[in-house]
Design an enzyme around this catalytic site. Structure first.
Site, PDB file in Angstrom:
ATOM      1  N   ASP A  38      12.631 -25.552  -4.802  1.00 53.87           N
ATOM      2  CA  ASP A  38      13.328 -24.294  -5.063  1.00 53.87           C
ATOM      3  C   ASP A  38      14.739 -24.465  -5.590  1.00 53.87           C
ATOM      4  O   ASP A  38      15.357 -23.503  -6.019  1.00 53.87           O
ATOM      5  CB  ASP A  38      13.397 -23.461  -3.774  1.00 53.87           C
ATOM      6  CG  ASP A  38      14.476 -23.964  -2.835  1.00 53.87           C
ATOM      7  OD1 ASP A  38      14.544 -25.200  -2.618  1.00 53.87           O
ATOM      8  OD2 ASP A  38      15.253 -23.142  -2.332  1.00 53.87           O
ATOM      9  N   ASP A  45      15.915 -29.645  -7.959  1.00 50.29           N
ATOM     10  CA  ASP A  45      14.474 -29.913  -8.066  1.00 50.29           C
ATOM     11  C   ASP A  45      13.938 -29.714  -9.474  1.00 50.29           C
ATOM     12  O   ASP A  45      12.774 -30.017  -9.738  1.00 50.29           O
ATOM     13  CB  ASP A  45      13.693 -28.985  -7.124  1.00 50.29           C
ATOM     14  CG  ASP A  45      14.052 -29.200  -5.669  1.00 50.29           C
ATOM     15  OD1 ASP A  45      14.231 -30.362  -5.275  1.00 50.29           O
ATOM     16  OD2 ASP A  45      14.159 -28.199  -4.933  1.00 50.29           O
ATOM     17  N   CYS A  91       0.831  -1.193   0.000  1.00 50.26           N
ATOM     18  CA  CYS A  91       0.000   0.000   0.000  1.00 50.26           C
ATOM     19  C   CYS A  91       0.871   1.252   0.000  1.00 50.26           C
ATOM     20  O   CYS A  91       2.096   1.190  -0.014  1.00 50.26           O
ATOM     21  CB  CYS A  91      -0.904  -0.006   1.230  1.00 50.26           C
ATOM     22  SG  CYS A  91       0.036   0.103   2.773  1.00 50.26           S
ATOM     23  N   ASP A 148       9.804 -30.243  -1.472  1.00 49.38           N
ATOM     24  CA  ASP A 148      11.235 -30.293  -1.172  1.00 49.38           C
ATOM     25  C   ASP A 148      11.406 -29.787   0.260  1.00 49.38           C
ATOM     26  O   ASP A 148      10.508 -29.157   0.825  1.00 49.38           O
ATOM     27  CB  ASP A 148      11.993 -29.409  -2.162  1.00 49.38           C
ATOM     28  CG  ASP A 148      13.465 -29.267  -1.803  1.00 49.38           C
ATOM     29  OD1 ASP A 148      14.111 -30.290  -1.553  1.00 49.38           O
ATOM     30  OD2 ASP A 148      13.933 -28.116  -1.747  1.00 49.38           O
ATOM     31  N   CYS A 193       3.443   1.530   2.775  1.00 49.63           N
ATOM     32  CA  CYS A 193       4.673   0.784   2.479  1.00 49.63           C
ATOM     33  C   CYS A 193       5.587   1.621   1.581  1.00 49.63           C
ATOM     34  O   CYS A 193       6.800   1.695   1.801  1.00 49.63           O
ATOM     35  CB  CYS A 193       4.345  -0.531   1.780  1.00 49.63           C
ATOM     36  SG  CYS A 193       3.362  -1.685   2.743  1.00 49.63           S
TER      37      CYS A 193
END
Length: 725
Positions: free
Chosen positions: A624, A628, A41, A444, A44
């Site tokens: 990640d 993987d 917003c 994972d 922020c």
């Protein structure tokens, strides 16, 4: 570069009260770009800009909320590594982006061009509608003809510009003697224009310029929605690829030169300081240290590195400076080769998109034949070519595939927007449909279910005096285990002992002198202990037996909630990791996962996914690491966190932007609802055609009524899709 994030994200009180901020201008000559996935917003934005502009060396900083990105103009000596800690201290997650890699997204000419054509069609159709209202209100003779000619003057150039994508695609298809969905679209538009011009030239009562413009507008709206969905995949790949290391330090005759990674050559000597990520594949020619390979292999324990050892792009240097001789750079690195191998995962298509494609193959010739038969039948029946032409145009317009074209992209765009607000970026238009079918979820461990940040688990087993010595030694090291030990001790109110001459021995640990005795904190072999299966750092005080400080990997926020929610939804949850048996078992027991595999190599993970698929399961893979990517590519649908700085992002269908895993369960629920809406939209389009086509064929629908009916079906499909928001 690597950024170690805190376990949670600071709450933003302004998000609850402040309205969303529109896109803001970006300063010219941007030198630093930061991704800010946690901003929501205007509050922020104000906080981030205030913190950045207050930092020495920053000349101007602007935040774009739409792109969740900060663009910073700064002095040449200012680096992203100086600014990221400032934002993390303020409670905002931050990653460095390469401004050059983002240029394609920022200068997206195709998107701007399509949006401009949509705006022109909308503006022109509104003006022609106003003129049509006058005609419908009773304007006659010269006044009516004048309004028709003014409408023609507006409609002809507007359609020539706005409908250009349809004209080009139709011509490309006809040149190779095939039909596509744009051929009946173009015929409908041209017939509406020709009929309108004919009626206007003969002072007829009806002209359908507004119908032609409305048709063009709604078709462009569908095309733009589809483009937005596809553009999300491009921007995700570009922006997340930009998280790779943008610069490196090259050594030339012992002198350091900071250059772009793209300018490195094989054989260059490259300096990687502690905390830096390897920019290339290479061989260590100087120095010793420890390497963090967690994102690449799933191992949580750092690996000792010394002269002669080979390293891969993406590995993180932890303790001592290393000099590498580059053996592979750019697209030849192992990381990029792996990314290329799994890029095929982005080409998956669902049965719904295939259904639309199959429908197009039958739809185009069917519409042409039906329109031609209507023209011939009415011409033979009435002998009036104007009537026959009007009915043929009405058939083409009313059967225009606008609703069919909107059915998938409208739903996908609405669902993607909903999930984006929850912190998930949909990369592929078919990902939601495939996600809705997932019945098995494979996680994972390192960097996915866990944050990759070690957590001290046996603090209470040690005497206070030993913890004080360990704290004094740990504070002299940037090793993740030492950092975790120091944090736990400080939080417990422990103060460091007075240890003299503390030095760090890269790759081994830290040592010093305490009350006349040598004290060491580090690797088991270095302090005279035997390394077990657990992740430990050892403390040796003089001749006393070494003691172990044991660690486990901290859970990501929302990990337990995500696993519980997925199990409650009836999905089978599996844990697969390359980590040790003990570490994987402990995490599985903590989360209540009964099906788990440890010490799995990349090919083992991919094989396990394939075995599940062969048994009829639809697998959602969440991972990640580079290890993987094969599993992500083999899965029915896949998710990667934004912190995955390797080919996993390329292989995944969905990117988790924040640090919290809890949106995964919500994404599965949203996907089921989205698939339901897509089916509903196809039914709406089918029912519409079943009712509308006979009306047009028997002459009960003029081209204007046909355009209104077509618009109504398109609006209905769009409103049905918006129920997801």
């Amino acid at each position: 570069m690597t950024v170690q994030l805190s376990s949670g994200t600071a709450a933003c009180p302004g998000c609850l009260a402040a309205p969303a901020e529109p896109a803001r201008p970006i300063p010219e000559d941007v030198q630093i770009a930061l991704s800010l996935p946690g901003i929501h917003c205007s509050a922020c934005i104000a906080t981030v800009e205030r913190e950045l502009n207050a930092h020495p060396g920053v000349e101007d900083a602007r935040v774009n909320l739409t792109l969740k990105r900060a663009m910073i103009k700064a002095a040449p000596e200012t680096r992203a590594t100086d600014l990221i800690p400032v934002l993390e201290k303020a409670g905002f997650e931050a990653h460095e982006l390469d401004p050059g890699a983002l240029s394609a997204t920022q200068t997206d000419k195709a998107g701007r061009d399509l949006l401009m054509r949509l705006a022109v069609a909308g503006f022109a159709s509104m003006n022609v509608m106003l003129l049509s209202v006058s005609v419908w209100s009773g304007a006659t003779d010269a006044t009516r003809d004048m309004f028709h000619w003014i409408s023609a003057a507006i409609a002809l150039p507007a359609i020539a510009f706005s409908a250009q994508p349809f004209f080009s695609n139709a011509w490309s298809a006809l040149r190779v003697r095939r039909l596509n969905m744009d051929v009946p679209i173009v015929l409908a538009i041209l017939l509406a224009l020709v009929t309108s011009l004919w009626e206007t030239a003969l002072s007829g009562e009806h002209a359908y310029f507004d119908a032609a413009l409305t048709l063009t507008f709604f078709l462009l709206a569908g095309r733009y929605l589809d483009y937005r969905t596809r553009a999300a995949a491009r921007s995700a790949a570009e922006e997340l690829t930009a998280l790779e290391v943008p610069r490196a330090i090259r050594l030339v005759d012992g002198v350091e030169h900071e250059i772009a990674v793209a300018d490195l050559k094989v054989g260059n000597l490259i300096l990687v300081r502690p905390g830096g990520r390897m920019p290339v594949d290479g061989e260590i020619v100087s120095g010793q240290s420890e390497l963090d390979r967690s994102l690449l292999t799933g191992e949580t324990v750092p690996v000792f590195a010394e002269i002669g050892q080979l390293v891969s792009a993406g590995e993180v240097n932890l303790t001592g400076p290393l000099t590498l001789r580059a053996t592979a750079v750019g697209e030849d690195t192992s990381l990029h080769r792996m990314a290329d191998l799994v890029a095929i995962a982005e080409s998956g298509r669902s049965r719904y998109t295939s259904l639309a494609d199959k429908a197009a193959k039958l739809y185009a010739p069917g519409v042409h034949i039906l329109s031609a038969l209507s023209f011939l039948g009415w011409y033979i029946y009435s002998g009036d070519i104007r009537t026959a032409l009007n009915i043929a145009a009405a058939v083409l317009i009313i059967t225009c595939p606008c609703a069919l074209g909107l059915a998938v992209p409208a739903v996908t765009t609405a669902a993607s927007g909903r999930l984006f607000r929850k912190g998930m970026l949909i990369k592929h238009a078919t990902a939601l449909e495939r996600l809705s079918e997932a019945d098995t979820v494979v996680f994972d461990k390192t960097g996915t279910l866990t944050s990759g940040a070690p957590e001290l688990v046996n603090f209470g087993e040690h005497a206070r005096a030993k913890v004080e010595v360990a704290l004094a030694l740990a504070e002299a090291s940037a090793h993740p285990l030492s950092v975790a030990l120091a944090k736990a001790a400080r939080e417990a109110g422990i103060k460091p002992a007075s240890v003299r001459g503390v030095v760090e021995v890269p790759g081994y640990g830290t040592e010093g002198e305490y009350r006349g005795q040598r004290v060491r904190l580090g690797r088991a072999a270095w302090v005279g202990a035997e390394q077990g299966s657990e992740t430990c750092v050892w403390l040796a005080i003089g001749d006393h037996a070494p003691v172990a400080f044991r660690f486990s990997d901290a859970l990501r926020p929302g990990a337990a909630e995500a696993v519980d929610a997925l199990r409650s939804a009836g999905k089978h949850v599996v844990l697969m990791s390359g980590d040790s048996q003990g570490a994987v078992r402990a995490l599985a027991e903590k989360l209540g996962i009964t099906d788990w595999i440890a010490e799995a190599l990349p090919q083992d993970k991919a094989q396990r996914i394939q075995d599940l698929s062969d048994k009829g399961h639809h697998v959602l893979m969440v991972g990640d690491g580079l290890n993987d990517t094969a599993a992500l590519a083999a899965a029915h649908v896949s998710i990667s966190p934004a912190s995955a700085l390797d080919a996993a992002r390329v292989a995944s269908d969905i990117v988790l932007l924040g640090n919290d895993l809890s949106p995964i369960a919500d994404a599965c629920d949203t996907a089921v609802k989205a698939t339901k809406r897509i089916r509903e939209n196809f039914r709406i389009a089918t029912v519409y055609n079943v009712i509308a086509v006979p009306l047009a064929v028997i002459g009960l629908a003029t081209p204007l009524i046909a355009a209104l009916a077509m618009s109504t079906s398109s609006i209905t499909v769009s409103l049905n899709a918006l129920r997801l928001r």
